[in-house]
Design an enzyme around this catalytic site. Structure first.
Site, PDB file in Angstrom:
ATOM      1  N   HIS A 126     -54.669 -23.593  -7.295  1.00  0.00           N
ATOM      2  CA  HIS A 126     -56.210 -22.945  -7.371  1.00  0.00           C
ATOM      3  C   HIS A 126     -56.963 -23.700  -8.378  1.00  0.00           C
ATOM      4  O   HIS A 126     -56.545 -24.413  -9.123  1.00  0.00           O
ATOM      5  CB  HIS A 126     -56.130 -21.737  -8.007  1.00  0.00           C
ATOM      6  CG  HIS A 126     -57.393 -20.591  -7.986  1.00  0.00           C
ATOM      7  ND1 HIS A 126     -58.508 -20.931  -8.957  1.00  0.00           N
ATOM      8  CD2 HIS A 126     -57.944 -19.979  -7.242  1.00  0.00           C
ATOM      9  CE1 HIS A 126     -59.433 -20.033  -8.809  1.00  0.00           C
ATOM     10  NE2 HIS A 126     -59.014 -18.887  -7.595  1.00  0.00           N
ATOM     11  N   ASP A 203     -48.969 -20.254 -13.578  1.00  0.00           N
ATOM     12  CA  ASP A 203     -50.300 -19.437 -13.290  1.00  0.00           C
ATOM     13  C   ASP A 203     -49.798 -18.207 -12.589  1.00  0.00           C
ATOM     14  O   ASP A 203     -49.466 -18.221 -11.371  1.00  0.00           O
ATOM     15  CB  ASP A 203     -51.243 -20.258 -12.583  1.00  0.00           C
ATOM     16  CG  ASP A 203     -52.403 -19.454 -11.786  1.00  0.00           C
ATOM     17  OD1 ASP A 203     -52.470 -18.420 -12.312  1.00  0.00           O
ATOM     18  OD2 ASP A 203     -53.112 -20.239 -11.172  1.00  0.00           O
ATOM     19  N   GLN A 206     -51.174 -14.535  -8.948  1.00  0.00           N
ATOM     20  CA  GLN A 206     -50.738 -13.865  -7.903  1.00  0.00           C
ATOM     21  C   GLN A 206     -49.072 -13.375  -7.736  1.00  0.00           C
ATOM     22  O   GLN A 206     -48.727 -13.017  -6.801  1.00  0.00           O
ATOM     23  CB  GLN A 206     -50.923 -14.814  -6.705  1.00  0.00           C
ATOM     24  CG  GLN A 206     -52.238 -15.359  -6.502  1.00  0.00           C
ATOM     25  CD  GLN A 206     -53.270 -14.381  -5.736  1.00  0.00           C
ATOM     26  OE1 GLN A 206     -52.859 -13.298  -5.354  1.00  0.00           O
ATOM     27  NE2 GLN A 206     -54.601 -14.425  -5.998  1.00  0.00           N
ATOM     28  N   LYS A 229     -56.490  -8.587 -11.103  1.00  0.00           N
ATOM     29  CA  LYS A 229     -55.793  -8.792  -9.930  1.00  0.00           C
ATOM     30  C   LYS A 229     -54.621  -7.758 -10.436  1.00  0.00           C
ATOM     31  O   LYS A 229     -53.655  -7.752  -9.365  1.00  0.00           O
ATOM     32  CB  LYS A 229     -55.121 -10.047  -9.864  1.00  0.00           C
ATOM     33  CG  LYS A 229     -56.359 -11.028  -9.505  1.00  0.00           C
ATOM     34  CD  LYS A 229     -56.068 -12.476  -8.798  1.00  0.00           C
ATOM     35  CE  LYS A 229     -56.916 -13.250  -9.459  1.00  0.00           C
ATOM     36  NZ  LYS A 229     -57.659 -13.537  -7.702  1.00  0.00           N
ATOM     37  N   CYS A 367     -60.925 -21.152  -3.153  1.00  0.00           N
ATOM     38  CA  CYS A 367     -60.941 -21.874  -4.361  1.00  0.00           C
ATOM     39  C   CYS A 367     -59.610 -22.724  -4.485  1.00  0.00           C
ATOM     40  O   CYS A 367     -58.994 -23.047  -5.578  1.00  0.00           O
ATOM     41  CB  CYS A 367     -60.792 -21.140  -5.298  1.00  0.00           C
ATOM     42  SG  CYS A 367     -62.287 -19.991  -5.835  1.00  0.00           S
TER      43      CYS A 367
END
Ligand code: PMP
Length: 409
Positions: A126, A203, A206, A229, A367
């Site tokens: 991202h 990261d 997700q 999220k 993104c």
């Protein structure tokens, strides 16, 4: 051991927003990858806090300020337990994942990197995990190396290995791709980074709401995610950092709450995590994040993961049968995200037609423009799932996609 069926209908009732019609159709919300909807437990925890306990934290001697401070600080341990961190002072509240990665770049990066040092990322990142490192490249002349992906959208451990060198100082990668749904072998990549003498930043935007996360087992040096999220509010995120690493990092932003003492001649700073939380933080949002973690923990992250796996398999099977459909991202280990393109229509047209049928998906570059370029695409349509995604949502998606086929086919 047989597990009980996942009572998705019961959980859907916890999300007031899902009960509505869009353009005369029941809402099928398939954009959880962009942001998850909020359960009543989160909405009510924030309202209750503002109605009963709200005040600024850390500074007040009065009852409300002390109560708000206690509740705010208590969420640190909630996050600590949720991601299995060793200490609660390893949890820094930020404004989101983007903010957390920038914090690492601007404090750890500016302190410990010099020209010629290398940061390794992957081709599926991202922008939030690309641009902050490019800014360091411009400022210090560090190099950025990019691990390629396979045609299926996987990151192979041997390709990570090949990108490492004695100059590598950090390996920064997504736990799960927000475009392809690929689950990366985080533990193995972190181990490789460590073997090369580098740190690893994961990261977790997700992954955090889709699977159990154990930062100690993964041995990540940094792990970041956004509250919104994870069924929590916007404006709040988390930077996990190992205690000994955070303690060597200087502050980023200066201001109230992050200092030990200030004179015009000299300022000393608090220890982490407060050193990194300058100014009034998003207090109510932290409370909301705590409620969101309590909510998903009560359901069980393993149960959520299993449910989303079932939904992914169901959706993949059904969508694959639609004429002209190509699913982008065929990794063996995938999370609940399906990117797709259709021969007949541009992803934005697909998104617009689906919306007319009450189906909310995302269309665009997500993104991740370098990934799109790598794939030779300008955009994809993307359906992404959450704990409330039902087979009916998928049926609505497939029916609407078939309409696209009828209109443009
Ligand atoms: N990384 C990944 C993999 C993401 O999916 C996102 C959000 N789309 C981000 C980082 C950035 O998160 P935020 O915008 O909440 O800071």
């Amino acid at each position: 051991m047989t597990s009980l069926p996942f009572p998705v209908e019961r959980y859907r009732e916890d999300f007031p927003i899902l009960a509505q019609q869009i353009h005369g159709h029941p809402l099928a919300y398939l954009d959880t990858g962009a942001s998850a909807q909020k359960p009543r437990a989160v909405i009510e925890a924030m309202t209750r806090f503002m109605e009963n306990d709200y005040a600024n934290i850390h500074r007040g001697v009065h009852e409300l300020s002390q109560r708000a401070t206690d509740k705010y600080e208590a969420v640190r341990s909630v996050v600590q337990n949720f991601i299995k961190a060793e200490h609660d002072d390893e949890i820094v509240f930020t404004h989101g994942a983007t903010d957390a990665i920038n914090l690492v770049a601007q404090t750890w990066g500016r302190t410990f990197l010099k020209a010629g040092d290398e940061i390794v990322i992957t081709a599926l990142e991202h922008h939030a995990n690309i641009v902050p490192w490019q800014m360091l490249r411009e400022a210090f002349g560090i190099d950025l190396r990019v691990v390629p992906i396979t045609p299926e959208g996987e990151v192979r451990v041997e390709d990570v290995k090949a990108a490492l060198s004695p100059k590598t100082k950090l390996v920064a990668f997504a736990h799960v791709s927000n475009v392809l749904g690929t689950v990366l072998p985080a533990k193995e990549i972190v181990a490789l980074a460590h073997e090369a003498g580098a740190l690893a930043l994961v990261d977790g935007c997700q992954s955090i709401s889709h699977m159990p996360v154990d930062v100690r087992d993964m041995d990540a040096d940094f792990f970041v995610f956004s509250g919104h999220k994870l069924y929590g509010p916007t404006g709040i995120g988390v930077l996990y950092g190992k205690r000994e690493i955070l303690s060597r990092m200087p502050p980023w932003q200066g201001g109230g709450d992050m200092i030990a003492s200030v004179t015009f001649a000299e300022t000393t700073y608090k220890e982490p995590p407060h050193r990194f939380e300058a100014g009034t933080p998003p207090i109510t949002e932290v409370i909301g994040l705590g409620a969101a973690i309590d909510y998903v923990s009560a359901i069980g992250m393993n149960n959520i993961a299993q449910h989303e796996k079932d939904i992914l398999a169901y959706a993949t099977e059904k969508l694959s049968r639609v004429d002209g459909m190509r699913i982008v991202g065929q990794a063996k280990n995938k999370s609940g995200i399906i990117s797709f393109i259709m021969e007949q229509a541009h992803p934005h047209d697909i998104g617009t037609i689906l919306d007319r049928h009450g189906v909310a998906i995302r269309a665009g570059h997500h993104c991740a423009q370098p990934l799109m370029e790598h794939l030779g695409l300008v955009a994809t349509a993307r359906a992404s799932f959450g704990l409330y995604t039902s087979r009916e949502d998928i049926d609505a998606l497939v029916a609407a996609v078939e309409k696209v086929e009828e209109i443009f086919g």
